[in-house]
Write a protein that holds these residues in place. Structure first.
Motif, short mmCIF file in Angstrom:
data_model
loop_
_atom_site.label_atom_id
_atom_site.label_comp_id
_atom_site.label_asym_id
_atom_site.label_seq_id
_atom_site.Cartn_x
_atom_site.Cartn_y
_atom_site.Cartn_z
N THR A 305 10.45 4.79 -2.28
CA THR A 305 9.84 3.79 -1.40
C THR A 305 8.98 2.88 -2.25
OG1 THR A 305 9.76 5.36 0.45
CG2 THR A 305 8.34 3.40 0.58
N VAL A 306 9.18 1.57 -2.10
CA VAL A 306 8.35 0.59 -2.80
C VAL A 306 7.51 -0.12 -1.75
CG1 VAL A 306 8.29 -1.46 -4.25
CG2 VAL A 306 10.03 0.29 -4.64
N ALA A 307 6.19 -0.12 -1.95
CA ALA A 307 5.30 -0.73 -0.97
C ALA A 307 4.38 -1.73 -1.66
CB ALA A 307 4.46 0.35 -0.27
N ALA A 308 4.21 -2.88 -1.00
CA ALA A 308 3.23 -3.86 -1.47
C ALA A 308 1.85 -3.39 -1.03
CB ALA A 308 3.53 -5.24 -0.90
N CYS A 309 0.97 -3.15 -1.99
CA CYS A 309 -0.34 -2.59 -1.65
C CYS A 309 -1.34 -2.93 -2.73
CB CYS A 309 -0.23 -1.07 -1.50
SG CYS A 309 -1.79 -0.24 -1.14
N ASP A 310 -2.52 -3.35 -2.31
CA ASP A 310 -3.65 -3.55 -3.21
C ASP A 310 -4.47 -2.26 -3.17
OD1 ASP A 310 -5.95 -4.21 -4.55
OD2 ASP A 310 -6.58 -5.80 -3.18
N VAL A 311 -4.37 -1.45 -4.24
CA VAL A 311 -5.04 -0.15 -4.23
C VAL A 311 -6.55 -0.30 -4.23
CG1 VAL A 311 -3.12 1.05 -5.31
CG2 VAL A 311 -4.89 0.05 -6.74
N GLY A 312 -7.06 -1.48 -4.55
CA GLY A 312 -8.49 -1.72 -4.48
C GLY A 312 -9.00 -1.90 -3.06
#
Length: 699
Positions: A305-312
């Motif tokens: 699974t590839v997810a667009a996410c800002d881990v900050g």
């Protein structure tokens, strides 16, 4: 039989390479003498509004300890979120022996803001910038500007019984490693006290500040004494194998999962039998190569699974992780926003910490209750021994190392690996990559690097550095002392006379010659040139390809060779090697007498004159070869031909103006020195134009 022997040989070679790459931070006891003289006056910078429980008692204990050492501490209170820069500058104008900053104690143990830098840390950066600015108003000799020291509590661990309780303090430890490179003239160092320091601890701190003689700049004060930070080898044989780590049932989260490093890790995890990979990145499937990576991993039998996410962004990350049974985390996300320390802003600090440091904290908090088999953070060797230009990269990496220790103290799995530069997979700026190569740090090939990762996880290690480095080429540092033979240039942190030894009684001309040679050799080394002959005396540093990193490296080399504390701006302020050499000579030996300085100064002036003539030539080429223009040039050349160095009236200098021991030339002889084939009184425009072309490249 032969294939088995070849496999055995390859395994031995791999183990030897891994042994050569593995290092760990340890702490060595050092003796700090009780100061033989008074401590002098110190500024102690204290944050206002701090929630640090021991701050008030610490300040009182500090002022008492300075008094016991025949000194005086002036407390300056600063709001780290909105400092009064004018008041700070005013405080630094008063002559003091040193400055001790407690500002990082204002920060929470873990940075959680995705939009603002930790105020105490950011304010420490600004204080260092202010001390640098104060240096510009003094000469470059040691002792003319106070050193800045920074204090942390519970931010490093010196043994297995010592716990990290305030990981955010490690940010300034990472900063200090760059400050030592860029601001060696004003940076004193960083000292860590226990979380609840005693009066004895504080008195030892004052002894470190006053009596340490600058030999160590990374220290920890503990009940058993004072310890200094060292980097030492960590052979595989010294760490027993505890398991054969591989992903368990569930999801492995990889941040930065579609980047170069993340892709290597994802393939490795798939090869180790990962059931499901959750690859996080800001662009998600829109990242270059993401679709191909998914197809490759899927073909290997792994669900992806590839997810667009800002881990900050904690809330955004929580949504993405919801519903997954998390088995392991590999945090490889990072954002580069580097600058020289003197140019660093709070906004830049916040951007760099968002993905790496704040992202790590979010992962730590959101998976804290999960039964993880591994929590791996990709740190960098920059957090251990940074180079100039990494002031906004090193702090976040040092924080990851401290966070790993903090998690272990909480009974949670944690591993931080301070990687060297990965071949084709790092995020370092091109200038820093080139600097790494010049300083003896080779890139790590992905396959053996991943074997090193497996070895670390099999041993369940908390902190390790994996780097292919020739430490003898590094800048002198106490950190590297145990890795180097005593005769190595990098083993000594203080100059020992060097190439300028014995020049104090030499003539100005001899001094100028030696210093100019040193400047050219240092400039060549800073740029990785083969020889000092490739460095031109009268050509500007910028025209010779110097960028800010090379300028800092040149400054550092000169400081080590001379014992001066030249500021980072000195290279571009002095413009070219000849001018820089003259400045360094004056700082070392004084201006000298006018009679002595004349010839050497004339050589430097001539080099600069040629540079200006090149610029004049460019203007004339642009204006065109008009007869009127060449008439003026010819008239000026006649004047210059008659003028001796140091004279302004255009006369030949005959008679009383002659220097002792020189033979005066007639006007005709001077003309012949320029071009013996030209009769200057009858020369045509074409003949003068030809001379200009031959001598100055003007056409």
């Amino acid at each position: 039989m032969l294939p088995r022997l070849l496999t055995w040989r390859d395994e031995l070679r791999t183990e030897a390479a891994l042994n050569a790459w593995r290092y760990q931070v340890e702490w060595a006891p050092v003796t700090v003498p009780v100061p033989g003289t008074g401590a002098g006056d110190w500024l102690v910078l204290v944050p206002t509004g701090s929630r640090h429980t021991v701050l008030d008692g610490l300040v009182t204990s500090l002022t008492d300890s300075f008094s016991r050492r025949a000194g005086h501490a002036t407390v300056v209170r600063i709001d780290p979120a909105a400092p009064d820069h004018r008041a700070l500058t005013e405080a630094l104008t008063h002559p003091v022996h040193g400055v001790l900053s407690l500002l990082t104690l204002a920060d929470d143990p873990l940075p959680t803001s995705s939009s603002e830098a930790p105020a105490g840390f950011a304010c420490t950066v600004e204080v260092l910038q202010a001390v640098q600015a104060a240096q510009a108003g003094h000469d470059d000799r040691p002792g003319t500007v106070p050193h800045l020291w920074s204090l942390t509590t519970g931010s490093v661990t010196v043994d297995r019984t010592d716990h990290v309780t305030h990981p955010a303090g490690a940010l300034v430890w990472g900063l200090g490693r760059v400050a030592d490179q860029e601001c060696g003239g004003v940076w004193g160092g960083v000292v860590d006290l226990p979380s609840e320091p005693t009066e004895t601890d504080v008195l030892r701190l004052v002894d470190v500040l006053v009596g340490g003689r600058g030999e160590e700049n990374e220290l920890a004060v503990r009940p058993a004494g004072v310890l200094a930070r060292r980097l030492r080898r960590a052979p595989l044989a010294h760490a027993p194998v505890l398991r054969d780590w591989r992903p368990q049932t569930g999801t492995v989260v990889v941040t930065g999962g579609t980047g170069a490093l993340g892709a290597h890790v994802a393939r490795w995890l798939a090869g180790r039998g990962a059931e499901h990979l959750l690859l996080l990145g800001r662009r998600g499937r829109a990242a270059p190569g993401a679709d191909d990576l998914v197809a490759e991993l899927t073909a290997a039998g792994t669900r992806v699974t590839v997810a667009a996410c800002d881990v900050g962004d904690r809330d955004e990350l929580a949504v993405v992780l919801a519903g997954h049974r998390i088995d392991a985390v590999v945090h490889a996300a990072a954002e580069l926003d580097d600058a020289l320390l003197g140019d660093l802003t709070r906004e830049q600090i916040a951007r760099a910490l968002r993905a790496k440091a704040v992202g790590a904290v979010n992962l730590h908090e959101l998976t804290r209750d999960a039964e993880l088999s591994a929590f791996v953070m990709f740190s960098s060797i920059a957090g251990v021994c940074a180079l100039a230009g990494q002031s906004n990269y090193a702090p976040g990496n040092a924080f990851l190392d401290a966070l790993a220790e903090h998690r272990r103290a909480l009974g949670l799995p944690a591993t931080a690996i301070a990687w060297g530069h990965w071949e084709g997979g790092g995020i370092a700026a091109p200038q820093v990559e080139e600097q790494l190569r010049r300083r003896g740090t080779a890139s790590l090939a992905p396959e053996p690097a991943l074997r090193a990762l497996q070895a670390v996880l099999d041993r369940d290690e908390t902190r390790i550095a994996v780097v292919d480095a020739d430490w003898s080429t590094m800048a002198p540092s106490p950190l590297l002392r145990d890795l180097l033979p005593p005769e190595s240039p990098a083993a000594a942190a203080e100059p020992s006379g060097g190439p300028l030894q014995g020049l104090a009684t030499a003539t100005v001309k001899e001094q100028e010659k030696a210093v100019r040679r040193l400047v050219r050799e240092s400039a060549a080394a800073a740029q990785g040139r083969a020889s000092a002959t490739e460095v031109e005396d009268g050509r500007s540093f910028r025209d010779q390809g110097f960028d800010s990193l090379a300028a800092v490296e040149l400054r550092n080399r000169l400081n080590r060779a001379t014992g001066l504390r030249l500021p980072t701006t000195v290279v571009f302020e002095q413009r070219d090697p000849a001018s820089l050499a003259a400045h360094v000579r004056t700082q070392l030996f004084g201006p000298g007498t006018e009679a002595e300085a004349g010839p050497a100064a004339a050589e430097s002036a001539a080099a600069r004159a040629l540079t200006h003539l090149e610029a004049i030539g460019a203007l004339l080429r642009e204006a065109g070869d008009t007869a009127e223009g060449f008439d003026e040039v010819r008239a000026r050349l006649r004047t210059l031909a008659r003028q001796e160095p140091g004279r302004r009236d255009g006369s030949s200098g005959n008679g009383s103006h002659a220097r002792p021991g020189t033979v005066q030339k007639t006007e005709q002889q001077t003309h012949q020195d320029i071009d013996p084939d030209i009769d200057w009184e009858t020369a045509t425009d074409d003949e003068v134009a030809g001379l200009i072309h031959r001598e100055f490249g003007i056409s």
